[in-house]
Motif scaffolding. Structure first.
Motif, PDB file in Angstrom:
ATOM      1  N   GLU A   1     -34.735 -23.053  33.062  1.00 17.06           N
ATOM      2  CA  GLU A   1     -35.895 -23.328  33.338  1.00 17.06           C
ATOM      3  C   GLU A   1     -36.839 -22.965  34.396  1.00 17.06           C
ATOM      4  N   LEU A   2     -36.218 -21.884  35.217  1.00 10.97           N
ATOM      5  CA  LEU A   2     -36.834 -21.099  36.035  1.00 10.97           C
ATOM      6  C   LEU A   2     -37.381 -19.776  35.737  1.00 10.97           C
ATOM      7  N   PHE A   3     -37.058 -19.362  34.290  1.00 15.25           N
ATOM      8  CA  PHE A   3     -37.930 -18.076  33.930  1.00 15.25           C
ATOM      9  C   PHE A   3     -39.096 -18.208  33.599  1.00 15.25           C
ATOM     10  N   PRO A   4     -39.618 -19.519  33.136  1.00 18.00           N
ATOM     11  CA  PRO A   4     -41.165 -19.424  33.057  1.00 18.00           C
ATOM     12  C   PRO A   4     -41.919 -19.490  34.333  1.00 18.00           C
ATOM     13  N   LEU A   5     -41.385 -20.181  35.408  1.00 21.70           N
ATOM     14  CA  LEU A   5     -41.960 -20.049  36.892  1.00 21.70           C
ATOM     15  C   LEU A   5     -41.819 -18.401  37.239  1.00 21.70           C
ATOM     16  N   LEU A   6     -40.621 -17.917  37.230  1.00 22.26           N
ATOM     17  CA  LEU A   6     -40.478 -16.392  37.516  1.00 22.26           C
ATOM     18  C   LEU A   6     -41.583 -15.472  36.858  1.00 22.26           C
ATOM     19  N   ARG A   7     -41.834 -15.868  35.480  1.00 26.46           N
ATOM     20  CA  ARG A   7     -42.843 -15.124  34.593  1.00 26.46           C
ATOM     21  C   ARG A   7     -44.332 -15.519  35.396  1.00 26.46           C
ATOM     22  N   TYR A   8     -44.635 -16.653  35.827  1.00 25.34           N
ATOM     23  CA  TYR A   8     -45.813 -16.693  36.488  1.00 25.34           C
ATOM     24  C   TYR A   8     -46.044 -16.275  37.655  1.00 25.34           C
ATOM     25  N   MET A   9     -44.881 -16.405  38.540  1.00 28.12           N
ATOM     26  CA  MET A   9     -45.131 -15.730  39.837  1.00 28.12           C
ATOM     27  C   MET A   9     -45.161 -14.089  40.007  1.00 28.12           C
ATOM     28  N   ILE A  10     -44.340 -13.480  39.066  1.00 26.44           N
ATOM     29  CA  ILE A  10     -44.452 -12.221  38.795  1.00 26.44           C
ATOM     30  C   ILE A  10     -46.039 -11.833  38.130  1.00 26.44           C
ATOM     31  N   ASP A  11     -46.594 -12.460  37.365  1.00 30.55           N
ATOM     32  CA  ASP A  11     -47.920 -12.241  36.825  1.00 30.55           C
ATOM     33  C   ASP A  11     -48.958 -12.271  38.068  1.00 30.55           C
ATOM     34  N   GLN A  12     -48.838 -13.187  38.910  1.00 25.10           N
ATOM     35  CA  GLN A  12     -49.467 -13.357  40.069  1.00 25.10           C
ATOM     36  C   GLN A  12     -49.369 -12.249  40.858  1.00 25.10           C
ATOM     37  N   ASP A  13     -48.184 -11.441  41.038  1.00 26.31           N
ATOM     38  CA  ASP A  13     -47.789 -10.484  42.117  1.00 26.31           C
ATOM     39  C   ASP A  13     -46.826  -9.486  41.623  1.00 26.31           C
ATOM     40  N   ARG A  14     -47.206  -8.544  40.942  1.00 26.43           N
ATOM     41  CA  ARG A  14     -46.366  -7.634  40.002  1.00 26.43           C
ATOM     42  C   ARG A  14     -45.846  -6.378  41.181  1.00 26.43           C
ATOM     43  N   ARG A  15     -45.621  -6.646  42.438  1.00 21.11           N
ATOM     44  CA  ARG A  15     -44.844  -5.712  43.229  1.00 21.11           C
ATOM     45  C   ARG A  15     -43.593  -5.488  42.701  1.00 21.11           C
ATOM     46  N   PRO A  16     -43.054  -4.268  42.784  1.00 23.56           N
ATOM     47  CA  PRO A  16     -41.887  -4.029  42.045  1.00 23.56           C
ATOM     48  C   PRO A  16     -40.549  -4.526  43.289  1.00 23.56           C
ATOM     49  N   GLY A  17     -39.443  -4.837  42.795  1.00 22.15           N
ATOM     50  CA  GLY A  17     -38.213  -5.264  43.593  1.00 22.15           C
ATOM     51  C   GLY A  17     -38.451  -6.726  44.095  1.00 22.15           C
ATOM     52  N   ARG A  18     -39.081  -7.897  43.363  1.00 25.62           N
ATOM     53  CA  ARG A  18     -39.068  -9.079  43.842  1.00 25.62           C
ATOM     54  C   ARG A  18     -37.794  -9.655  43.487  1.00 25.62           C
ATOM     55  N   PHE A  19     -37.522  -9.890  42.361  1.00 30.97           N
ATOM     56  CA  PHE A  19     -36.163 -10.612  41.962  1.00 30.97           C
ATOM     57  C   PHE A  19     -35.095  -9.779  41.200  1.00 30.97           C
ATOM     58  N   LEU A  20     -33.934 -10.109  41.669  1.00 31.71           N
ATOM     59  CA  LEU A  20     -32.624  -9.518  41.270  1.00 31.71           C
ATOM     60  C   LEU A  20     -31.771 -10.580  40.605  1.00 31.71           C
ATOM     61  N   ILE A  21     -31.662 -10.702  39.229  1.00 30.72           N
ATOM     62  CA  ILE A  21     -31.179 -11.795  38.622  1.00 30.72           C
ATOM     63  C   ILE A  21     -29.858 -11.288  37.999  1.00 30.72           C
ATOM     64  N   LEU A  22     -28.807 -12.146  38.401  1.00 31.60           N
ATOM     65  CA  LEU A  22     -27.533 -12.065  37.676  1.00 31.60           C
ATOM     66  C   LEU A  22     -27.010 -12.968  36.915  1.00 31.60           C
ATOM     67  N   GLY A  23     -26.505 -12.679  35.844  1.00 31.84           N
ATOM     68  CA  GLY A  23     -25.978 -13.646  34.953  1.00 31.84           C
ATOM     69  C   GLY A  23     -24.906 -13.147  34.025  1.00 31.84           C
ATOM     70  N   SER A  24     -24.148 -14.203  33.310  1.00 36.66           N
ATOM     71  CA  SER A  24     -23.119 -13.804  32.437  1.00 36.66           C
ATOM     72  C   SER A  24     -23.510 -13.737  31.058  1.00 36.66           C
ATOM     73  N   ALA A  25     -24.759 -13.400  30.825  1.00 35.36           N
ATOM     74  CA  ALA A  25     -25.172 -13.149  29.399  1.00 35.36           C
ATOM     75  C   ALA A  25     -24.917 -13.885  28.446  1.00 35.36           C
ATOM     76  N   SER A  26     -25.070 -15.326  28.975  1.00 35.21           N
ATOM     77  CA  SER A  26     -25.098 -16.406  27.946  1.00 35.21           C
ATOM     78  C   SER A  26     -26.107 -16.321  26.765  1.00 35.21           C
ATOM     79  N   PRO A  27     -26.014 -16.887  25.805  1.00 31.67           N
ATOM     80  CA  PRO A  27     -27.206 -17.038  24.725  1.00 31.67           C
ATOM     81  C   PRO A  27     -28.463 -17.695  25.395  1.00 31.67           C
ATOM     82  N   ALA A  28     -28.304 -18.708  26.283  1.00 34.11           N
ATOM     83  CA  ALA A  28     -29.368 -19.153  26.748  1.00 34.11           C
ATOM     84  C   ALA A  28     -30.215 -18.274  28.055  1.00 34.11           C
ATOM     85  N   LEU A  29     -29.566 -17.241  28.480  1.00 30.06           N
ATOM     86  CA  LEU A  29     -29.985 -16.294  29.191  1.00 30.06           C
ATOM     87  C   LEU A  29     -30.936 -15.378  28.691  1.00 30.06           C
ATOM     88  N   LYS A  30     -30.265 -14.774  27.577  1.00 25.53           N
ATOM     89  CA  LYS A  30     -30.823 -13.861  26.588  1.00 25.53           C
ATOM     90  C   LYS A  30     -32.129 -14.501  26.010  1.00 25.53           C
TER      91      LYS A  30
END
Length: 403
Positions: free
Chosen positions: A97-126
């Motif tokens: 459920e964090l991903f829609p918020l991250l999209r919103y925050m990025i669209d408000q401020d698209r500076r590079p290098g804001r988030f480094l997202i780590l995951g085990s590549a689950s279907p949900a993550l993809k």
């Protein structure tokens, strides 16, 4: 880099990861960068090192840590405090459920290098990434150690990496016995804890049995009916189990290459256990001497070499195998193509005097690659025929340097 720290001891081995520079470059222009890959492959260590030297303050949130999860009860309020930081979200698939918020925050401020997202590549993550962060994130896949990341590539190093696999805690263990214990624990944890956390509702005993059966079929064509019958399940369930293990980077499906639709070509993928150490653990092979007397020796070497090649493969190449069903047999272990054009063919032999079979020569004559390499465990590269050379596994970087 990876540090190996063990209880009561310290191993100062430092291994630089190939992806480090690529991830740094992505952070220079993308607001979010993802590092995906299997558990325990070194994602967290690599992310922390990159962030520490990035020139911005760092906040690290491990979504397996209950204290960090509590911080994100009101995620927008919390994350807005760290707008000038690089925020590492570890095991992000646990809180999609964090991903829609991250999209919103990025669209408000698209500076590079804001988030480094780590995951085990689950279907949900993809799925969440494709729906919420399309055009806003660059993903990199971090696999366990590969030969090109080793400081030395002599036979002792090759043998150790082949036998133990590339997971840092296995490869860097003090003894083969410690490595074996770690791999058994990894398999158990992956099935009993990681899978349920990723939303997989298949019993651990069922997946373990299926995974073990795949190990016995390592390097062979996928046959869902045969495995399903052995498991006492329907072929759709067997296919689902296969996809689960692929999506968590435990197995690889190598697809066949179709150069001529008029030929009777094999259509099923070949299936490999991606990490050779896990393969050996699933087969109860605990030492190199045991491996050398096991019927899986040749297939184990083949899978190991394929993973080493794919680890350094430039993205413009696609990887396949080639095999026909016609009366005139033709087969090659690995085909590297750009579109429909075969650039490189690779045959893999565990022999100090490798020879091409008639089926390999037929495949080469059909595919007409620019160059063919025969990868083997020797020391010298020499020509066999025109545009066909032997290649020591320690020199696999030559595959792409001259292509």
């Amino acid at each position: 880099m990876i540090e190996n720290r063990e209880a009561g001891s310290y191993n100062s081995t430092m291994i630089s990861r190939r992806l480090e520079n690529a991830i740094r470059k992505s952070l220079e222009f993308s607001p979010a960068v993802g590092i995906v890959g299997p558990r325990q492959s070194g994602k967290t260590t690599l992310a922390r090192m990159i962030a520490r030297n990035y020139g911005k303050p760092v906040i690290h949130l491990d979504l397996e840590n209950p204290q960090d999860v509590i911080k994100l009860d009101h995620p927008q309020i919390y994350l807005q405090q760290y707008i000038d930081h690089i925020v590492i979200l570890d095991e992000a698939q646990r809180k999609p459920e964090l991903f829609p918020l991250l999209r919103y925050m990025i669209d408000q401020d698209r500076r590079p290098g804001r988030f480094l997202i780590l995951g085990s590549a689950s279907p949900a993550l993809k799925r969440q990434a494709s729906e919420s962060l399309a055009g806003r994130i660059i993903y990199h896949e971090l696999s366990p150690f590969s030969l090109d990341e080793m400081q030395q590539n002599g036979w002792d190093t090759i043998k150790r990496l082949w036998m133990r696999g590339g997971y840092p805690q296995s490869y860097l263990a003090k003894t083969d016995e410690q490595a074996s214990v770690w791999m058994r624990n990894f398999i158990q944890t992956h099935l009993e804890k990681d899978m349920p956390a990723l939303g997989v509702r298949v019993p651990a005993t069922t997946l373990y049995r299926f995974w073990t059966m795949l190990a016995h079929c390592h390097g062979q064509l996928w046959n869902s009916s045969r495995l399903a019958e052995s498991m006492g399940v329907d072929p759709k369930s067997a296919r689902r189990y296969l996809d689960i293990l692929e999506e968590t980077f435990m197995i690889r499906q190598l697809q066949p290459f179709f150069s001529n639709l008029k030929k009777r070509l094999v259509k099923s993928p070949k299936v490999y256990i991606r990490d050779s150490g896990l393969l050996h653990s699933l087969l109860n092979i605990s030492s190199y001497d045991d491996l050398c007397t096991n019927p899986v020796l040749g297939e184990s070497w083949e899978g190991f070499c394929i993973e080493q090649v794919l680890a350094i493969k430039p993205p413009e190449y696609n990887a396949y195998f080639y095999r026909t069903r016609s009366a005139v047999a033709a087969e090659i272990d690995l085909v590297l193509a750009k579109g429909v054009n075969v650039e490189i063919a690779l045959e893999i032999k565990y022999s100090l005097t490798p020879k091409l079979t008639k089926s390999s020569i037929n495949a080469i004559n059909t595919l007409k690659p620019k160059k063919t390499w025969v990868i083997y465990p020797g020391d010298d590269s020499y020509p066999i025929k025109e545009n066909i050379w032997t290649l020591p596994i320690a020199q696999i970087e030559k595959i792409f340097s001259n292509s």
